[in-house]
Write an enzyme that holds these catalytic residues in place. Structure first.
Site, mmCIF file in Angstrom:
data_model
loop_
_atom_site.group_PDB
_atom_site.id
_atom_site.type_symbol
_atom_site.label_atom_id
_atom_site.label_comp_id
_atom_site.label_asym_id
_atom_site.label_seq_id
_atom_site.Cartn_x
_atom_site.Cartn_y
_atom_site.Cartn_z
ATOM 1 N N THR A 121 -11.971 4.269 3.742
ATOM 2 C CA THR A 121 -13.050 4.318 4.826
ATOM 3 C C THR A 121 -14.079 5.729 4.358
ATOM 4 O O THR A 121 -13.539 6.616 3.596
ATOM 5 C CB THR A 121 -12.174 4.724 6.136
ATOM 6 O OG1 THR A 121 -11.381 5.770 5.875
ATOM 7 C CG2 THR A 121 -11.640 3.420 6.598
ATOM 8 N N CYS A 166 -5.028 10.151 0.360
ATOM 9 C CA CYS A 166 -4.179 11.149 1.070
ATOM 10 C C CYS A 166 -4.045 12.598 0.456
ATOM 11 O O CYS A 166 -4.656 12.733 -0.752
ATOM 12 C CB CYS A 166 -2.584 10.886 0.560
ATOM 13 S SG CYS A 166 -1.918 8.836 0.847
ATOM 14 N N ASN A 180 0.838 -1.118 0.112
ATOM 15 C CA ASN A 180 -0.053 -0.041 -0.065
ATOM 16 C C ASN A 180 0.975 0.982 -0.092
ATOM 17 O O ASN A 180 1.690 1.554 1.046
ATOM 18 C CB ASN A 180 -0.934 -0.028 1.049
ATOM 19 C CG ASN A 180 -2.084 1.206 1.078
ATOM 20 O OD1 ASN A 180 -1.677 2.182 1.443
ATOM 21 N ND2 ASN A 180 -3.036 0.777 0.726
#
Length: 305
Positions: free
Chosen positions: A194, A131, A100
């Protein structure tokens, strides 16, 4: 005998179960609990170029049927991972590994991918585009088709390894993001990350998490993840890894029927460290009930009646 093997952009996994990034570290802790070679693969902890201490505490909170986290990509940095974790992974797990990859600029994403090029056991790069882009006011790379396309182009040019873009659910149209990633050369997609969420402490009248918001994961997000996997399967031809609330062989099978070729198990590992092992051991029985000899035959099955 049920054939549990699956193929992800030319990488063969012995089964479709993959511990999700952020819930499995680099495998060290779980290796003391069971033989990791039972896994199809695992996605290691999100790794940035430089070491990160993560967000201030508290950074985890409970929620109905799930949990919130704002860990903040705490990790030792790519050089330390290559020096210390990659050799250890080779001792505790002998299958293909998913790295990842995180970054705060296009250059960092590309540099991290180049650094992983010689890591032989790393077979797939999972690019976390949730990010924040430090050059665009902190907006997440995955929040717009343009920025998602830019990251995909940058990492595709930096590596020969299969690239799977991990998509954020915090968008208006997941299918549009999926299509632009495919158009820019992604070999596959992982979805979802998420969901943005928060809790408030009634006593302090302040957010529970120091960072105010965190990412919601666990069974609560499963129906959302399932719908987004369905939409992406309808939109693209590249393979999908379904992630979000998978906690049983049955929910894994649902993800496959929605269009996933493999599934990642996240929050369930934190509640039950043996969750992936249990799911893998239960998969043959579920396949027999569904009347399939090859688990890969389930992929996209719900789209075909």
């Amino acid at each position: 005998m049920v054939d549990l093997s699956v193929n992800l952009a030319g990488v063969t996994l012995k089964n479709p179960i993959i511990p999700a990034s952020g819930t499995f570290g680099y495998g060290r802790e779980y290796a003391g609990l069971y033989d990791l070679d039972i896994l199809g693969s695992f996605s290691w902890k999100g790794t940035t170029r430089d070491p990160r201490p993560g967000n201030p505490q508290p950074r985890v909170a409970e929620a109905a049927s799930g949990m919130l986290n704002a860990v903040g990509l705490q990790n030792p940095g790519m050089e330390a991972v290559l020096r210390e974790e990659v050799p250890n992974i080779a001792r505790i797990f002998h299958g293909p590994v998913i790295a990842n990859v995180c970054g705060f600029s296009l250059e960092e994403y590309a540099e991290n991918c180049r650094m992983l090029e010689e890591a032989d056991q790393v077979k797939i790069l999972e690019i976390n585009i949730s990010c924040p882009n430090v050059h665009a006011g902190g907006q997440n790379f995955g929040s717009s088709p343009q920025s998602a396309a830019a990251v995909t182009r940058a990492v595709r040019a930096a590596t020969k390894k299969p690239v799977f873009m991990k998509l954020s659910p915090n968008v208006t149209d997941i299918a549009e993001i999926a299509r632009v990633c495919e158009a820019e050369g992604a070999d596959g997609l992982c979805l979802i990350n998420t969901l943005l969420a928060m809790r408030i402490d009634l006593n302090t009248r302040r957010p529970v998490i120091a960072n105010r918001t965190g990412g919601l994961s666990g069974p609560a997000v499963f129906p959302v993840a399932l719908r987004m996997v369905w939409d992406a399967y309808e939109a693209v031809k590249i393979p999908l890894i379904g992630c979000g609330g998978v906690d049983s062989a049955e929910t894994a099978a649902e993800m496959l029927l929605a269009g996933a070729s493999a599934v990642e198990v996240g929050a369930a590992n934190l509640r039950d460290p043996w969750a992936c092992k249990t799911i893998i051991e239960s998969l043959p029985g579920v396949c027999e009930r569904l009347g399939v000899d090859k688990i890969s035959d389930l992929t996209g099955g719900a789209h075909h009646g």
